[in-house]
Each structure stands twice: as structure tokens, then as C-alpha cells.
Design a protein around this motif. Structure first.
Motif, mmCIF file in Angstrom:
data_model
loop_
_atom_site.group_PDB
_atom_site.id
_atom_site.type_symbol
_atom_site.label_atom_id
_atom_site.label_comp_id
_atom_site.label_asym_id
_atom_site.label_seq_id
_atom_site.Cartn_x
_atom_site.Cartn_y
_atom_site.Cartn_z
ATOM 1 N N GLN A 107 11.768 7.127 -8.213
ATOM 2 C CA GLN A 107 11.191 7.716 -7.012
ATOM 3 C C GLN A 107 11.622 7.019 -5.731
ATOM 4 O O GLN A 107 11.261 7.468 -4.645
ATOM 5 N N ILE A 108 12.365 5.926 -5.858
ATOM 6 C CA ILE A 108 12.872 5.241 -4.674
ATOM 7 C C ILE A 108 14.190 4.573 -5.047
ATOM 8 O O ILE A 108 14.394 4.168 -6.194
ATOM 9 N N ASP A 109 15.086 4.489 -4.090
ATOM 10 C CA ASP A 109 16.368 3.820 -4.288
ATOM 11 C C ASP A 109 16.537 2.815 -3.158
ATOM 12 O O ASP A 109 16.953 3.162 -2.053
ATOM 13 N N LEU A 110 16.175 1.573 -3.433
ATOM 14 C CA LEU A 110 16.237 0.527 -2.416
ATOM 15 C C LEU A 110 17.583 -0.174 -2.471
ATOM 16 O O LEU A 110 17.993 -0.666 -3.526
ATOM 17 N N GLU A 111 18.251 -0.228 -1.340
ATOM 18 C CA GLU A 111 19.490 -0.991 -1.227
ATOM 19 C C GLU A 111 19.136 -2.376 -0.693
ATOM 20 O O GLU A 111 18.806 -2.530 0.484
ATOM 21 N N LEU A 112 19.184 -3.364 -1.574
ATOM 22 C CA LEU A 112 18.835 -4.744 -1.215
ATOM 23 C C LEU A 112 19.976 -5.657 -1.672
ATOM 24 O O LEU A 112 19.886 -6.337 -2.704
ATOM 25 N N PRO A 113 21.072 -5.692 -0.934
ATOM 26 C CA PRO A 113 22.241 -6.478 -1.354
ATOM 27 C C PRO A 113 21.888 -7.943 -1.580
ATOM 28 O O PRO A 113 21.175 -8.554 -0.791
ATOM 29 N N ASN A 118 0.828 -1.209 0.000
ATOM 30 C CA ASN A 118 0.000 0.000 0.000
ATOM 31 C C ASN A 118 0.863 1.261 0.000
ATOM 32 O O ASN A 118 0.678 2.157 0.820
ATOM 33 N N GLY A 119 1.790 1.288 -0.943
ATOM 34 C CA GLY A 119 2.706 2.421 -1.058
ATOM 35 C C GLY A 119 4.067 2.069 -0.488
ATOM 36 O O GLY A 119 4.238 2.048 0.733
ATOM 37 N N LEU A 120 5.033 1.785 -1.360
ATOM 38 C CA LEU A 120 6.319 1.296 -0.869
ATOM 39 C C LEU A 120 7.104 2.373 -0.132
ATOM 40 O O LEU A 120 7.795 2.086 0.846
ATOM 41 N N ARG A 121 7.001 3.600 -0.574
ATOM 42 C CA ARG A 121 7.728 4.660 0.140
ATOM 43 C C ARG A 121 7.215 4.810 1.565
ATOM 44 O O ARG A 121 8.008 4.981 2.506
ATOM 45 N N ALA A 122 5.910 4.708 1.746
ATOM 46 C CA ALA A 122 5.349 4.748 3.101
ATOM 47 C C ALA A 122 5.777 3.530 3.895
ATOM 48 O O ALA A 122 6.118 3.622 5.091
ATOM 49 N N ALA A 123 5.776 2.361 3.255
ATOM 50 C CA ALA A 123 6.167 1.139 3.954
ATOM 51 C C ALA A 123 7.613 1.198 4.426
ATOM 52 O O ALA A 123 7.938 0.702 5.515
#
Length: 251
Positions: free
Chosen positions: A42-48, A9-14
Motif C-alpha cells: 500500500q506504500i512504496d517508500l524510496e529511502l536510499p 498515526n498513518g504513514l500514508r497521511a504522514a
């Protein structure tokens, strides 16, 4: 192998509510996300250790899906190949040697069932798509399918009989899907389990009262049934109005 599916329900909020901690704790081989509600950049997820695959809706701040995986696919497909259904970023397919993994965010029929007719055409097109994959190799698909199939899949089934997600039409489409050779993995292990839900309204303290719906699924081709190890609904996990669901399977 462990697979997780979660409508965030909105990854930035999560992310602001502990998504990364949950992601790391669950340590899934595939982590499928629905309703990302964002666009590229709109998002930069660091998921090694994970590859990231995204499908964005044309409409900003709406719908959208993603898959994060430790396992490089042979091929990646976005959408189902039907233009009228492929503008909302609802489907991603990863192909592997012996199976497909698909994440799906099924359209909601909406208030006053304004999108129910469209939803029916979507259901038919998606089933055709899945059947096409299944003709080649088995399919594992997951996501917010926006339907509570049986009375035991929601708390207040009598008062919601004609609500979006529990109409006769939507439930019949799900029955048809299963009859085409697919398994609802949670019901495979827990056919009579009640009061286990994956979504709760933000209204009326629904989650506190466990007044929920089971609308998030892992569905598998029947030929994978002997490989299923467990299916769980992780209703202790917070951060969205949905909770994650899990499938453990030998692949």
C-alpha cells in the motif's frame, strides 16, 4: 549513533504532510515508526541507504510498525512469540552483535478502559519478551508505549487520573518494567523537566496550548547507561498528533 521513534498515526497521511523531508533532515541510523496503518503493497517508500522492515496488523488500516535502518541486522523477529499478541503488528526486533533494537506500539486501553485487562496481559508478556532478550545482550526499545508514567508526564494529570494511559494499573506496569533493569532515557537526562510532551489530542487546540502527554519513549537496559549521550523530544516536528523522540548513544 542516532535513533528516532515516531508514531505517525498513518504513514500514508504522514507522507502527505512532510514525512520524507523530516526523515531526511533527521538522518537517523535507525528510524522506528508506529501506527503505520497499512498493509503490504500500500506504500512504496524510496529511502536510499536504508533497509526497511515492516510488521502489519491482520486488521486493515490499523496499528502496524516499521524500522528503517542503515545497519544490516543479524536477525529480524516480528512479534513477541505469543499468538494472542501477535496479530496487530506491534513489535519488530533487530538483532546485532552486541545489542537488540526493538520498536513497540503498546495497545491503548481504549474508551471506558475496555481493553485495560488485555493491556495488562500484554504488558506482562512484553516484559517477559524483553527480559528474555536482555538475558542475552542489552536491549534498546522504543515506541508509543501509551502511558504517561509520572504526574509531570502530562499537563492535566489530576483530571486524567483514570483515563487510558494514566491509570494506576498502567503506571504500575511501567514502574515494574523499569525495576526489571531498564532506564527511561529522557528522565535519565532530564529527571525534573516539565511541559515537554510527545502527544497532543487533535481536540481543543491541545497542541497550541501544549496540553499534552509524554507517552513515547526510548528505554534501554541499565548496562547501557554509560553509553547514553542524550535523549530528546522533537516537539517542533509536525505531521502527526505525536512528535518524534530521539536517542543518541555510543554503540
Amino acid at each position: 549513533m542516532k535513533l528516532i521513534s515516531w508514531n505517525v498515526n498513518g504513514l500514508r497521511a504522514a507522507v502527505k504532510h512532510g514525512f520524507i523531508d523530516t526523515f531526511n533532515e533527521l538522518d537517523a541510523d535507525w528510524f522506528c515508526v508506529q501506527e503505520t496503518k497499512l498493509q503490504a503493497g500500500q506504500i512504496d517508500l524510496e529511502l536510499p541507504g536504508y533497509e526497511q522492515y515492516w510488521n502489519y496488523a491482520d486488521r486493515k488500516g490499523y496499528s502496524g510498525t516499521a524500522i528503517f535502518t542503515k545497519h544490516t541486522p543479524l536477525n529480524v523477529t516480528y512479534g513477541i512469540g505469543v499468538p494472542e499478541h501477535d496479530t496487530e503488528g506491534r513489535v519488530i526486533t533487530l538483532e546485532y552483535d552486541n545489542y537488540y533494537i526493538v520498536t513497540c506500539y503498546t495497545p491503548n486501553s481504549g474508551g471506558e478502559l475496555k481493553r485495560l485487562a488485555y493491556r495488562q496481559t500484554w504488558e506482562d508478556a512484553f516484559l517477559d519478551y524483553i527480559n528474555g532478550l536482555n538475558a542475552s545482550k542489552p536491549v534498546i526499545f522504543c515506541g508509543d508505549l501509551n502511558v504517561a508514567h509520572e504526574n509531570i508526564d502530562l499537563k492535566n494529570w489530576r483530571s486524567n487520573h483514570h483515563s487510558a494511559g494514566f491509570t494506576d494499573e498502567e503506571r504500575a506496569k511501567f514502574t515494574t518494567l523499569l525495576a526489571n533493569g531498564y532506564t527511561d532515557t529522557f528522565r535519565h537526562f532530564y529527571p525534573d523537566q516539565t511541559e515537554i510532551y510527545s502527544w497532543w489530542s487533535y481536540r481543543f487546540h491541545a497542541r497550541d496550548n501544549n496540553s499534552g502527554w509524554r507517552i513515547d519513549y526510548f528505554i534501554t537496559s541499565n548496562q547501557l547507561s554509560d553509553r547514553l549521550l542524550n535523549a530528546r523530544i522533537l516537539n517542533e516536528v509536525m505531521g502527526s498528533d505525536h512528535c518524534p523522540v530521539e536517542l543518541d548513544i555510543r554503540l
